[in-house]
Design a protein around this motif. Structure first.
Motif, PDB file in Angstrom:
ATOM      1  N   ASN A 158       0.741  -1.287   0.060  1.00 34.19           N
ATOM      2  CA  ASN A 158       0.141  -0.021  -0.052  1.00 34.19           C
ATOM      3  C   ASN A 158       0.744   1.334  -0.093  1.00 34.19           C
ATOM      4  O   ASN A 158       0.141   2.427   0.055  1.00 34.19           O
ATOM      5  CB  ASN A 158      -1.025  -0.048   1.061  1.00 34.19           C
ATOM      6  N   GLY A 159       2.216   1.113   0.057  1.00 39.80           N
ATOM      7  CA  GLY A 159       2.905   2.439  -0.138  1.00 39.80           C
ATOM      8  C   GLY A 159       3.040   2.974   1.127  1.00 39.80           C
ATOM      9  O   GLY A 159       3.755   4.240   1.031  1.00 39.80           O
ATOM     10  N   GLU A 160       2.794   2.705   2.369  1.00 38.53           N
ATOM     11  CA  GLU A 160       2.822   3.253   3.672  1.00 38.53           C
ATOM     12  C   GLU A 160       4.256   3.355   3.977  1.00 38.53           C
ATOM     13  O   GLU A 160       5.288   2.413   3.773  1.00 38.53           O
ATOM     14  CB  GLU A 160       2.406   2.286   4.857  1.00 38.53           C
ATOM     15  N   VAL A 161       4.884   4.398   4.404  1.00 38.96           N
ATOM     16  CA  VAL A 161       6.200   4.612   4.568  1.00 38.96           C
ATOM     17  C   VAL A 161       6.595   5.129   5.995  1.00 38.96           C
ATOM     18  O   VAL A 161       5.914   5.796   6.633  1.00 38.96           O
ATOM     19  CB  VAL A 161       6.779   6.083   3.845  1.00 38.96           C
ATOM     20  N   GLN A 162       7.543   4.369   6.633  1.00 37.27           N
ATOM     21  CA  GLN A 162       8.173   4.631   7.874  1.00 37.27           C
ATOM     22  C   GLN A 162       9.729   4.718   7.645  1.00 37.27           C
ATOM     23  O   GLN A 162      10.264   4.225   7.037  1.00 37.27           O
ATOM     24  CB  GLN A 162       7.821   3.390   8.719  1.00 37.27           C
TER      25      GLN A 162
END
Length: 351
Positions: free
Chosen positions: A314-318
Protein backbone atom coordinates in the motif's frame (compact mmCIF):
# COMPACT_ATOMS: atom_id res chain seq x y z
CA UNK A 1 25.71 -26.45 4.28
CA UNK A 2 25.49 -26.52 0.50
CA UNK A 3 22.18 -25.39 -0.90
CA UNK A 4 21.00 -26.25 -4.39
CA UNK A 5 19.86 -23.06 -6.06
CA UNK A 6 17.14 -23.55 -8.66
CA UNK A 7 17.59 -21.35 -11.72
CA UNK A 8 14.85 -19.27 -13.33
CA UNK A 9 16.12 -18.92 -16.90
CA UNK A 10 14.27 -16.86 -19.49
CA UNK A 11 12.68 -19.10 -22.14
CA UNK A 12 13.55 -16.49 -24.75
CA UNK A 13 17.16 -15.46 -24.14
CA UNK A 14 18.30 -17.62 -21.23
CA UNK A 15 18.92 -14.70 -18.85
CA UNK A 16 17.83 -14.80 -15.23
CA UNK A 17 14.22 -13.67 -14.70
CA UNK A 18 12.64 -12.00 -11.68
CA UNK A 19 9.18 -11.76 -10.18
CA UNK A 20 7.31 -8.72 -11.53
CA UNK A 21 5.48 -6.93 -8.67
CA UNK A 22 1.74 -6.70 -9.08
CA UNK A 23 1.57 -9.77 -11.34
CA UNK A 24 1.81 -13.53 -11.15
CA UNK A 25 4.63 -13.68 -13.67
CA UNK A 26 8.42 -13.77 -13.93
CA UNK A 27 9.84 -11.16 -16.28
CA UNK A 28 13.16 -11.06 -18.12
CA UNK A 29 14.93 -7.72 -17.54
CA UNK A 30 16.61 -7.99 -20.95
CA UNK A 31 14.09 -9.18 -23.53
CA UNK A 32 10.94 -8.50 -21.48
CA UNK A 33 9.49 -11.98 -21.93
CA UNK A 34 7.06 -12.97 -19.18
CA UNK A 35 6.60 -16.47 -17.80
CA UNK A 36 3.65 -17.34 -15.59
CA UNK A 37 4.08 -18.74 -12.09
CA UNK A 38 2.09 -21.93 -11.69
CA UNK A 39 -1.07 -21.42 -9.59
CA UNK A 40 -0.92 -22.93 -6.08
CA UNK A 41 -2.10 -26.50 -5.65
CA UNK A 42 -2.82 -26.15 -1.93
CA UNK A 43 -3.95 -23.58 0.62
CA UNK A 44 -1.72 -21.74 3.07
CA UNK A 45 -1.26 -24.00 6.10
CA UNK A 46 -0.77 -23.22 9.76
CA UNK A 47 1.16 -25.39 12.20
CA UNK A 48 0.38 -26.48 15.74
CA UNK A 49 2.56 -24.64 18.22
CA UNK A 50 2.43 -27.55 20.68
CA UNK A 51 3.68 -29.93 17.98
CA UNK A 52 6.51 -27.52 17.20
CA UNK A 53 7.62 -27.45 20.85
CA UNK A 54 7.72 -31.25 20.95
CA UNK A 55 10.33 -31.37 18.16
CA UNK A 56 14.06 -30.79 18.76
CA UNK A 57 15.30 -27.61 17.11
CA UNK A 58 18.72 -26.50 15.87
CA UNK A 59 19.36 -22.95 17.05
CA UNK A 60 22.83 -22.48 15.56
CA UNK A 61 22.32 -21.39 11.97
CA UNK A 62 24.86 -22.09 9.26
CA UNK A 63 25.24 -19.74 6.33
CA UNK A 64 23.85 -20.97 3.06
CA UNK A 65 26.28 -21.66 0.24
CA UNK A 66 24.90 -20.51 -3.10
CA UNK A 67 26.21 -21.86 -6.38
CA UNK A 68 25.26 -19.47 -9.18
CA UNK A 69 23.87 -21.31 -12.24
CA UNK A 70 24.94 -18.37 -14.40
CA UNK A 71 28.63 -17.93 -13.62
CA UNK A 72 29.23 -20.83 -11.17
CA UNK A 73 30.39 -18.43 -8.45
CA UNK A 74 30.09 -19.77 -4.88
CA UNK A 75 28.99 -17.36 -2.18
CA UNK A 76 27.71 -17.56 1.38
CA UNK A 77 24.71 -15.68 2.72
CA UNK A 78 22.06 -15.80 5.44
CA UNK A 79 19.40 -14.91 2.88
CA UNK A 80 16.79 -17.14 1.25
CA UNK A 81 16.99 -15.27 -2.05
CA UNK A 82 19.34 -12.67 -3.48
CA UNK A 83 21.15 -11.68 -6.66
CA UNK A 84 24.59 -13.05 -7.53
CA UNK A 85 27.10 -10.32 -6.70
CA UNK A 86 29.16 -11.23 -9.76
CA UNK A 87 26.67 -11.62 -12.62
CA UNK A 88 23.30 -10.57 -11.15
CA UNK A 89 21.60 -13.94 -11.59
CA UNK A 90 18.58 -14.40 -9.33
CA UNK A 91 19.40 -16.99 -6.66
CA UNK A 92 16.80 -18.78 -4.54
CA UNK A 93 17.74 -21.29 -1.85
CA UNK A 94 16.14 -24.68 -1.50
CA UNK A 95 14.54 -24.65 1.97
CA UNK A 96 13.25 -28.23 1.90
CA UNK A 97 16.01 -29.62 4.14
CA UNK A 98 16.73 -26.48 6.14
CA UNK A 99 17.11 -26.69 9.91
CA UNK A 100 14.97 -23.56 10.14
CA UNK A 101 11.22 -23.52 9.69
CA UNK A 102 10.48 -23.07 6.00
CA UNK A 103 8.29 -20.16 4.85
CA UNK A 104 4.71 -21.30 4.59
CA UNK A 105 3.38 -18.28 2.72
CA UNK A 106 4.48 -15.21 0.82
CA UNK A 107 2.64 -11.96 0.18
CA UNK A 108 3.93 -11.05 -3.30
CA UNK A 109 5.06 -7.50 -4.00
CA UNK A 110 2.24 -5.37 -5.35
CA UNK A 111 4.29 -2.18 -5.60
CA UNK A 112 7.07 -1.95 -8.17
CA UNK A 113 10.11 0.33 -7.98
CA UNK A 114 8.22 3.21 -9.59
CA UNK A 115 5.40 2.89 -7.07
CA UNK A 116 7.89 2.83 -4.19
CA UNK A 117 9.56 5.96 -5.60
CA UNK A 118 6.20 7.77 -5.76
CA UNK A 119 5.40 6.74 -2.18
CA UNK A 120 8.75 8.13 -1.04
CA UNK A 121 8.13 11.40 -2.90
CA UNK A 122 4.73 11.80 -1.26
CA UNK A 123 6.16 11.06 2.18
CA UNK A 124 8.99 13.57 1.75
CA UNK A 125 6.58 16.34 0.69
CA UNK A 126 4.51 15.98 3.87
CA UNK A 127 7.38 16.17 6.40
CA UNK A 128 6.94 19.17 8.69
CA UNK A 129 10.05 21.25 9.38
CA UNK A 130 11.99 19.35 6.72
CA UNK A 131 14.77 21.21 4.87
CA UNK A 132 13.65 22.51 1.47
CA UNK A 133 16.32 20.51 -0.30
CA UNK A 134 14.88 17.29 1.12
CA UNK A 135 11.82 17.73 -1.09
CA UNK A 136 14.05 17.23 -4.11
CA UNK A 137 14.69 13.65 -3.03
CA UNK A 138 12.80 11.55 -5.56
CA UNK A 139 14.42 8.18 -4.99
CA UNK A 140 16.53 6.64 -2.31
CA UNK A 141 20.21 6.21 -3.01
CA UNK A 142 19.58 2.49 -2.65
CA UNK A 143 16.13 0.93 -2.94
CA UNK A 144 16.01 -2.83 -2.44
CA UNK A 145 12.90 -4.98 -2.69
CA UNK A 146 13.13 -7.26 0.32
CA UNK A 147 10.89 -9.97 1.73
CA UNK A 148 11.02 -9.79 5.52
CA UNK A 149 10.02 -12.81 7.65
CA UNK A 150 7.09 -12.44 10.03
CA UNK A 151 5.27 -14.86 12.32
CA UNK A 152 1.49 -14.98 12.42
CA UNK A 153 -0.28 -16.55 15.39
CA UNK A 154 -3.79 -17.86 15.97
CA UNK A 155 -5.11 -18.62 19.45
CA UNK A 156 -8.27 -19.16 21.45
CA UNK A 157 -8.18 -17.25 24.73
CA UNK A 158 -10.27 -17.31 27.88
CA UNK A 159 -9.60 -14.48 30.36
CA UNK A 160 -10.82 -14.06 33.93
CA UNK A 161 -10.65 -10.47 35.09
CA UNK A 162 -11.18 -8.38 38.23
CA UNK A 163 -11.93 -4.68 38.12
CA UNK A 164 -14.38 -1.91 38.93
CA UNK A 165 -17.33 -0.32 37.15
CA UNK A 166 -17.75 3.44 37.49
CA UNK A 167 -21.12 5.15 37.14
CA UNK A 168 -21.35 8.93 36.93
CA UNK A 169 -23.80 11.06 38.85
CA UNK A 170 -24.18 14.81 39.36
CA UNK A 171 -24.40 16.95 42.48
CA UNK A 172 -25.31 20.61 42.79
CA UNK A 173 -22.88 22.84 44.70
CA UNK A 174 -23.65 26.35 45.95
CA UNK A 175 -20.94 28.89 46.67
CA UNK A 176 -21.17 32.68 47.17
CA UNK A 177 -24.64 32.82 45.70
CA UNK A 178 -23.81 30.78 42.60
CA UNK A 179 -24.60 27.18 41.83
CA UNK A 180 -22.76 24.70 39.68
CA UNK A 181 -23.07 21.02 38.88
CA UNK A 182 -20.18 18.69 39.57
CA UNK A 183 -19.78 15.20 38.20
CA UNK A 184 -18.93 12.42 40.60
CA UNK A 185 -18.36 8.70 40.11
CA UNK A 186 -19.55 5.74 42.16
CA UNK A 187 -17.38 2.66 41.89
CA UNK A 188 -18.67 -0.91 42.14
CA UNK A 189 -16.68 -4.17 42.15
CA UNK A 190 -16.72 -6.09 38.88
CA UNK A 191 -15.38 -9.37 37.60
CA UNK A 192 -16.08 -11.85 34.88
CA UNK A 193 -14.79 -13.87 31.97
CA UNK A 194 -14.26 -12.97 28.31
CA UNK A 195 -13.22 -15.18 25.40
CA UNK A 196 -11.84 -14.42 21.96
CA UNK A 197 -10.45 -16.24 18.93
CA UNK A 198 -7.41 -14.45 17.49
CA UNK A 199 -6.48 -14.90 13.85
CA UNK A 200 -3.20 -13.91 12.20
CA UNK A 201 -1.61 -11.72 14.85
CA UNK A 202 1.49 -10.49 12.99
CA UNK A 203 4.91 -9.98 14.62
CA UNK A 204 8.28 -9.41 12.98
CA UNK A 205 10.63 -12.39 12.87
CA UNK A 206 13.72 -10.34 12.07
CA UNK A 207 15.83 -7.89 14.03
CA UNK A 208 17.42 -6.45 10.89
CA UNK A 209 14.87 -3.61 10.83
CA UNK A 210 13.38 -1.66 13.77
CA UNK A 211 10.42 -3.60 15.12
CA UNK A 212 8.39 -0.46 15.82
CA UNK A 213 8.67 0.64 12.20
CA UNK A 214 7.74 -2.80 10.93
CA UNK A 215 4.71 -2.79 13.23
CA UNK A 216 3.71 0.62 11.85
CA UNK A 217 3.70 -0.75 8.30
CA UNK A 218 0.60 -2.76 9.21
CA UNK A 219 -2.05 -3.70 8.26
CA UNK A 220 -1.07 -6.32 5.70
CA UNK A 221 -3.64 -7.88 3.32
CA UNK A 222 -2.82 -11.42 4.46
CA UNK A 223 -5.83 -12.77 2.59
CA UNK A 224 -3.76 -12.18 -0.55
CA UNK A 225 -0.86 -14.32 0.69
CA UNK A 226 -0.16 -17.47 -1.33
CA UNK A 227 1.68 -20.70 -0.49
CA UNK A 228 5.43 -20.13 -0.75
CA UNK A 229 6.79 -20.53 -4.28
CA UNK A 230 10.41 -19.71 -5.16
CA UNK A 231 9.19 -17.81 -8.20
CA UNK A 232 7.70 -15.01 -6.07
CA UNK A 233 11.04 -14.23 -4.42
CA UNK A 234 13.21 -14.62 -7.53
CA UNK A 235 15.11 -11.41 -8.21
CA UNK A 236 14.33 -9.99 -4.76
CA UNK A 237 16.22 -10.17 -1.48
CA UNK A 238 14.72 -12.42 1.21
CA UNK A 239 15.93 -12.58 4.81
CA UNK A 240 15.85 -15.61 7.07
CA UNK A 241 14.25 -15.19 10.46
CA UNK A 242 16.42 -14.57 13.53
CA UNK A 243 13.57 -14.40 16.06
CA UNK A 244 12.39 -17.83 17.17
CA UNK A 245 8.66 -18.70 17.37
CA UNK A 246 8.83 -18.78 21.20
CA UNK A 247 9.89 -15.12 21.28
CA UNK A 248 7.41 -14.29 18.57
CA UNK A 249 4.54 -15.80 20.55
CA UNK A 250 5.41 -13.71 23.62
CA UNK A 251 5.34 -10.60 21.45
CA UNK A 252 2.01 -11.71 19.95
CA UNK A 253 0.59 -12.21 23.45
CA UNK A 254 1.44 -8.59 24.21
CA UNK A 255 -0.64 -7.55 21.21
CA UNK A 256 -3.46 -9.87 22.28
CA UNK A 257 -3.36 -8.48 25.83
CA UNK A 258 -4.34 -5.03 24.61
CA UNK A 259 -7.37 -6.44 22.77
CA UNK A 260 -8.35 -8.58 25.78
CA UNK A 261 -8.10 -5.54 28.07
CA UNK A 262 -10.59 -3.70 25.83
CA UNK A 263 -12.88 -6.75 25.89
CA UNK A 264 -12.82 -6.68 29.70
CA UNK A 265 -13.73 -3.00 29.81
CA UNK A 266 -16.67 -3.57 27.46
CA UNK A 267 -17.81 -6.49 29.59
CA UNK A 268 -17.66 -4.38 32.77
CA UNK A 269 -19.87 -1.70 31.25
CA UNK A 270 -20.84 1.47 33.09
CA UNK A 271 -19.45 4.91 32.28
CA UNK A 272 -15.81 4.21 33.11
CA UNK A 273 -13.91 1.08 33.99
CA UNK A 274 -10.84 -0.09 35.90
CA UNK A 275 -9.22 -3.42 35.13
CA UNK A 276 -6.94 -4.47 37.97
CA UNK A 277 -6.01 -8.03 36.94
CA UNK A 278 -6.43 -10.37 33.97
CA UNK A 279 -5.59 -14.09 33.93
CA UNK A 280 -5.57 -15.49 30.38
CA UNK A 281 -5.30 -19.10 29.22
CA UNK A 282 -4.38 -19.97 25.62
CA UNK A 283 -5.41 -22.96 23.54
CA UNK A 284 -5.36 -24.09 19.89
CA UNK A 285 -2.26 -21.98 19.27
CA UNK A 286 -1.13 -22.18 15.64
CA UNK A 287 1.50 -20.28 13.70
CA UNK A 288 3.17 -19.90 10.33
CA UNK A 289 6.11 -18.08 8.78
CA UNK A 290 5.09 -15.59 6.11
CA UNK A 291 7.31 -13.38 3.94
CA UNK A 292 6.07 -9.79 3.66
CA UNK A 293 7.17 -7.32 0.95
CA UNK A 294 9.11 -4.23 2.05
CA UNK A 295 11.08 -1.74 -0.05
CA UNK A 296 14.12 -0.75 2.02
CA UNK A 297 15.71 2.51 0.96
CA UNK A 298 18.55 4.70 2.10
CA UNK A 299 19.16 8.31 1.12
CA UNK A 300 21.97 10.67 1.98
CA UNK A 301 21.26 14.20 3.21
CA UNK A 302 23.75 16.54 4.80
CA UNK A 303 26.40 13.85 4.92
CA UNK A 304 24.15 11.52 6.94
CA UNK A 305 22.37 8.38 5.75
CA UNK A 306 18.67 7.97 6.50
CA UNK A 307 16.66 4.74 6.13
CA UNK A 308 13.05 4.35 5.06
CA UNK A 309 10.81 1.27 4.93
CA UNK A 310 7.96 1.17 2.42
CA UNK A 311 5.06 -1.29 2.58
CA UNK A 312 5.29 -3.19 -0.70
CA UNK A 313 1.50 -3.36 -0.99
CA UNK A 314 0.00 0.00 0.00
CA UNK A 315 3.02 2.36 -0.03
CA UNK A 316 2.96 3.21 3.70
CA UNK A 317 6.32 4.81 4.56
CA UNK A 318 8.14 4.67 7.89
CA UNK A 319 11.62 6.03 8.38
CA UNK A 320 14.18 8.62 9.37
CA UNK A 321 14.16 12.23 8.27
CA UNK A 322 16.26 15.34 8.95
CA UNK A 323 14.88 18.52 10.53
CA UNK A 324 15.57 22.13 9.60
CA UNK A 325 16.81 24.02 12.65
CA UNK A 326 16.05 27.29 10.84
CA UNK A 327 12.42 26.35 10.17
CA UNK A 328 11.91 25.25 13.78
CA UNK A 329 13.44 28.50 15.08
CA UNK A 330 11.23 30.58 12.78
CA UNK A 331 8.14 28.65 13.90
CA UNK A 332 8.98 29.26 17.56
CA UNK A 333 9.51 32.98 16.90
CA UNK A 334 6.20 33.17 15.02
CA UNK A 335 4.39 31.48 17.92
CA UNK A 336 5.95 33.88 20.44
CA UNK A 337 5.01 36.85 18.25
CA UNK A 338 1.41 35.61 17.97
CA UNK A 339 1.10 35.21 21.73
CA UNK A 340 2.54 38.69 22.19
CA UNK A 341 0.02 40.15 19.73
CA UNK A 342 -2.91 38.49 21.50
CA UNK A 343 -1.75 39.83 24.88
CA UNK A 344 -1.26 43.34 23.45
CA UNK A 345 -4.75 43.34 21.91
CA UNK A 346 -6.25 42.14 25.18
CA UNK A 347 -4.52 44.87 27.19
CA UNK A 348 -5.43 47.49 24.59
CA UNK A 349 -9.13 46.58 24.78
CA UNK A 350 -9.06 46.85 28.60
CA UNK A 351 -7.48 50.32 28.53
Amino acid sequence: MTTTTPAHPCAGCGASVAFAPGTTTLQCPYCGLRQGIAPPTRDVREHSYDAFLAKPRVHTLASRQFTCPGCAARTESDAISKACQFCGTALVADTANDTQIAPEAVLPFGLDRGGARNALRGWVKTRWFAPNRLKKVSEAETMKSTYLPHWTFDAHTVSDYVGQRGEHYWVTKRHNGTTRRERRTRWYPAGGRVARAFDDVVVAATTQAPRERLDNLQPWPLQQAVPFDPGYVAGHHTLRYDTEPQTGLEQAKTVMAGVIHDDCRRDIGGDVQRVTSVDTSYSHVAFKLVLLPVWIGNYVYGGKTYQVLINGMNGEVQGDRPYSALKIALAVLAAVALVGLVVWLYLANRA
